[in-house]
Scaffold this motif. Structure first.
Motif, PDB file in Angstrom:
ATOM      1  N   ASP A   1     -30.366  23.089 -23.618  1.00 15.11           N
ATOM      2  CA  ASP A   1     -29.783  22.793 -24.935  1.00 15.11           C
ATOM      3  C   ASP A   1     -29.095  21.433 -25.001  1.00 15.11           C
ATOM      4  N   ARG A   2     -29.427  20.541 -24.045  1.00 11.29           N
ATOM      5  CA  ARG A   2     -28.857  19.192 -24.092  1.00 11.29           C
ATOM      6  C   ARG A   2     -29.917  18.182 -23.658  1.00 11.29           C
ATOM      7  N   LEU A   3     -30.022  17.090 -24.423  1.00 10.59           N
ATOM      8  CA  LEU A   3     -31.010  16.058 -24.137  1.00 10.59           C
ATOM      9  C   LEU A   3     -30.468  14.991 -23.203  1.00 10.59           C
ATOM     10  N   ASP A   4     -31.368  14.367 -22.469  1.00 12.76           N
ATOM     11  CA  ASP A   4     -31.037  13.126 -21.774  1.00 12.76           C
ATOM     12  C   ASP A   4     -30.884  12.051 -22.853  1.00 12.76           C
TER      13      ASP A   4
ATOM     14  N   THR B   1     -28.052  19.887 -36.340  1.00 14.75           N
ATOM     15  CA  THR B   1     -27.645  19.798 -34.944  1.00 14.75           C
ATOM     16  C   THR B   1     -28.888  20.053 -34.105  1.00 14.75           C
ATOM     17  N   VAL B   2     -29.232  19.128 -33.222  1.00 11.90           N
ATOM     18  CA  VAL B   2     -30.494  19.218 -32.491  1.00 11.90           C
ATOM     19  C   VAL B   2     -30.239  19.256 -30.988  1.00 11.90           C
ATOM     20  N   ARG B   3     -31.112  19.991 -30.298  1.00 12.90           N
ATOM     21  CA  ARG B   3     -30.974  20.155 -28.854  1.00 12.90           C
ATOM     22  C   ARG B   3     -32.282  19.914 -28.105  1.00 12.90           C
TER      23      ARG B   3
ATOM     24  N   ILE C   1     -27.106  13.616 -37.905  1.00 13.09           N
ATOM     25  CA  ILE C   1     -27.867  14.347 -36.899  1.00 13.09           C
ATOM     26  C   ILE C   1     -27.013  14.407 -35.639  1.00 13.09           C
ATOM     27  N   ASP C   2     -26.586  15.598 -35.310  1.00 10.76           N
ATOM     28  CA  ASP C   2     -25.736  15.857 -34.146  1.00 10.76           C
ATOM     29  C   ASP C   2     -26.655  16.105 -32.954  1.00 10.76           C
ATOM     30  N   VAL C   3     -26.808  15.088 -32.095  1.00  8.45           N
ATOM     31  CA  VAL C   3     -27.707  15.182 -30.948  1.00  8.45           C
ATOM     32  C   VAL C   3     -26.892  15.589 -29.721  1.00  8.45           C
ATOM     33  N   ARG C   4     -27.087  16.800 -29.242  1.00  9.40           N
ATOM     34  CA  ARG C   4     -26.346  17.266 -28.091  1.00  9.40           C
ATOM     35  C   ARG C   4     -26.959  16.680 -26.816  1.00  9.40           C
TER      36      ARG C   4
END
Length: 552
Positions: A363-366, A507-509, A530-533
């Motif tokens: 659920d978290r991107l580099d 919110t994107v994961r 856009i909330d990028v986690r």
């Protein structure tokens, strides 16, 4: 005619069409008079935010931005954004109301002259109603000629007194008082520069913000062709001309790629155009150890980031100076192959080497992967604003598509300014969409201003690189052997927050979710978050270089 009306009319004559700020009793008469004259007023949620917007407006429009506050606390709220604008050398005028002149017992009394000095701006005081036009003219003259912010402080009692008979044709705008002839280069300096370039074999041209503002693209590209030079830019001119030459190496300095670092160290001559060559750009001199420097700038002189002065300094307009230098080289039949070889071209055009494996977690991107997706899917005609802080390092290095880029990095090191700059930039451009990449702490610092963007229907895209922490401090704590968890701050779903404030959001994961959210904005540009986690496990290249001495 009241003095506030004369003030408003003078602002209009100076070209003011947009004003950012917050109304109070010490500036409401003036704002009302502006509205009657067709000026667009953007009511913000914090005075400092309004100044940040005026800053972005000015940087985009190339003319003084305008912000307004009421007296005392309204004015004191400007502090951080004013220093940012001053360090960025942004021309703007802050119309600040003032309590009744001389009434030091007033609740909102502030010695605004002393305050202006502390926050690094010029100060103009309206002492009599009949001096209203003169005060405005002087404020704009200083902003334009010194390229810095100016506070015009106007006591409320002076504003509301009679100015005199109205004479719409009497005002002389500051632009009529300013002549900017092209600074002609000293022929002896041009000859010296020609000697240096002729004797060199590996030339690098570094173009800065001043070169772009001067419109020197044609002259830079011609000189590059003659000398076989690599073209690099400062951070403030990121991506400029990258679509016009195959031999563009990107940013020079701390934010440069490894290939750039390797190639630039081979230079035996650096030609700087409208670039101060600060310590970031030349890495304190380590980046160009064997190079001679030719510097072209309109300033009388500049000391470089290594504490030295250029071997040949030409005080002149960039277009004129480069034209004369190219002519001198042509007369000498100078034509270097330089860096223009098949091997260099292969190294420059090779795709950026992606990590063998992205370090995303569930659920978290580099963050590097997130930047890659953004650069691919947001069209080049949509401009980019970069803020400051650890997460911005990724975008500063990895955004490669040719587009207008405004960077606030190094301008007082204040987080939270970039979304404000973006709003002002969009207004100045007539509503052209733009996106800003910021961290979660930075975005939340001025969250209410997203509502301002929604209220005025401004097509801003805020991409929040959200590691739920003070990212820079998180990594600095580790370097110093301290508790990293102290910098961790959970955040709500910012996509939902954006919707609650009247905009759009997600919110994107995953990369697929990010691509879909970007496509939605590109299809219909509107106020969007856009909330990028992102993971906290990836350290940016500049930090790896600074703290661990890595050759990356």
């Amino acid at each position: 005619m009241k003095a506030y009306e004369a003030l408003a009319e003078a602002f209009v004559r100076e070209g003011t069409r947009d004003v950012f700020g917050m109304m109070g009793d010490a500036n409401m008469h003036w704002m009302n008079a502006l509205a009657q004259r067709g000026v667009r007023l953007y009511e913000v949620r914090h005075e400092g935010s309004g100044l940040g917007m005026a800053d972005g407006w000015a940087r985009t429009a190339g003319a003084p931005g305008v912000v307004t506050t009421t007296s005392g606390p309204g004015t004191s709220q400007l502090a951080t954004s004013m220093i940012v604008a001053s360090r960025a050398r942004t021309p703007l005028v802050a119309f600040c109301g003032e309590t009744t002149w001389g009434d030091q017992g007033a609740v909102q009394y502030l010695d605004q002259r002393r305050f202006a000095a502390a926050i690094e701006c010029e100060f103009v005081h309206l002492s009599r109603p009949d001096l209203a036009e003169e005060a405005v003219q002087r404020a704009f003259y200083l902003a334009r000629t010194e390229s810095r912010p100016v506070m015009l402080s106007a006591p409320i009692d002076v504003q509301t007194k009679d100015y005199g008979e109205e004479d719409l044709d009497s005002y002389v705008p500051s632009t009529d008082l300013i002549t900017r002839p092209r600074l002609l280069p000293d022929p002896d300096r041009v000859a010296t520069a020609g000697d240096i370039v002729e004797a060199s074999r590996r030339v690098v041209i570094i173009a800065g913000r001043g070169a772009r503002a001067a419109g020197a693209a044609e002259q830079i590209l011609r000189l590059q062709e003659q000398t076989g030079a690599l073209l690099a830019t400062t951070l403030q001119a990121k991506n400029w001309l990258c679509g016009d030459t195959d031999y563009h190496v990107g940013i020079s300095g701390l934010f440069g790629s490894k290939v750039a670092m390797e190639l630039l160290q081979e230079a035996d001559c650096v030609i700087a155009v409208g670039a101060s060559l600060n310590h970031y750009t030349i890495e304190h001199g380590y980046l160009f150890p064997e190079a001679k420097y030719v510097q072209v700038d309109t300033s009388p002189h500049i000391v470089m980031g290594n504490g030295a002065v250029a071997d040949c300094y030409i005080q002149a307009d960039a277009v004129t100076a480069l034209t004369e230098l190219s002519r001198a080289l042509e007369k000498r039949s100078v034509r270097h192959e330089g860096f223009h070889t098949d091997d260099v071209l292969r190294r420059l055009t090779a795709p950026l080497q992606e990590p063998a494996e992205y370090q995303g977690e569930r659920d978290r991107l580099d963050p590097r992967e997130a930047i890659r997706v953004m650069d691919a899917e947001i069209p080049g005609e949509i401009g980019l604003v970069l803020g400051s802080g650890h997460q911005v390092d990724f975008g500063t290095m990895l955004f490669q598509r040719s587009r207008e880029v405004l960077s606030n990095y190094g301008m007082f090191g204040a987080i939270g300014q970039a979304p404000l700059l973006t709003i002002g930039s969009i207004v100045a451009s007539g509503g052209r969409p733009a996106f800003v990449v910021e961290g979660d702490a930075s975005f939340l610092m001025h969250l209410p201003e997203f509502e301002t963007a929604c209220r005025y229907g401004l097509p801003i895209l805020v991409v929040v690189m959200n590691d739920e922490a003070l990212g820079a401090e998180y990594h600095k704590l580790r370097v110093n052997g301290l508790d990293q968890e102290l910098a961790v701050i959970p955040t709500p779903e910012l996509g939902d927050v954006a919707v609650a404030l009247g905009g759009s959001g997600a919110t994107v994961r995953t990369t697929d979710e990010l691509s879909a959210a970007l496509a939605d904005y590109v299809r219909d540009p509107r106020p969007t978050v856009i909330d990028v986690r992102i993971t906290r496990n990836v350290l940016s290249v500049p930090y790896r270089r600074l703290w661990y001495g890595e050759n990356v």
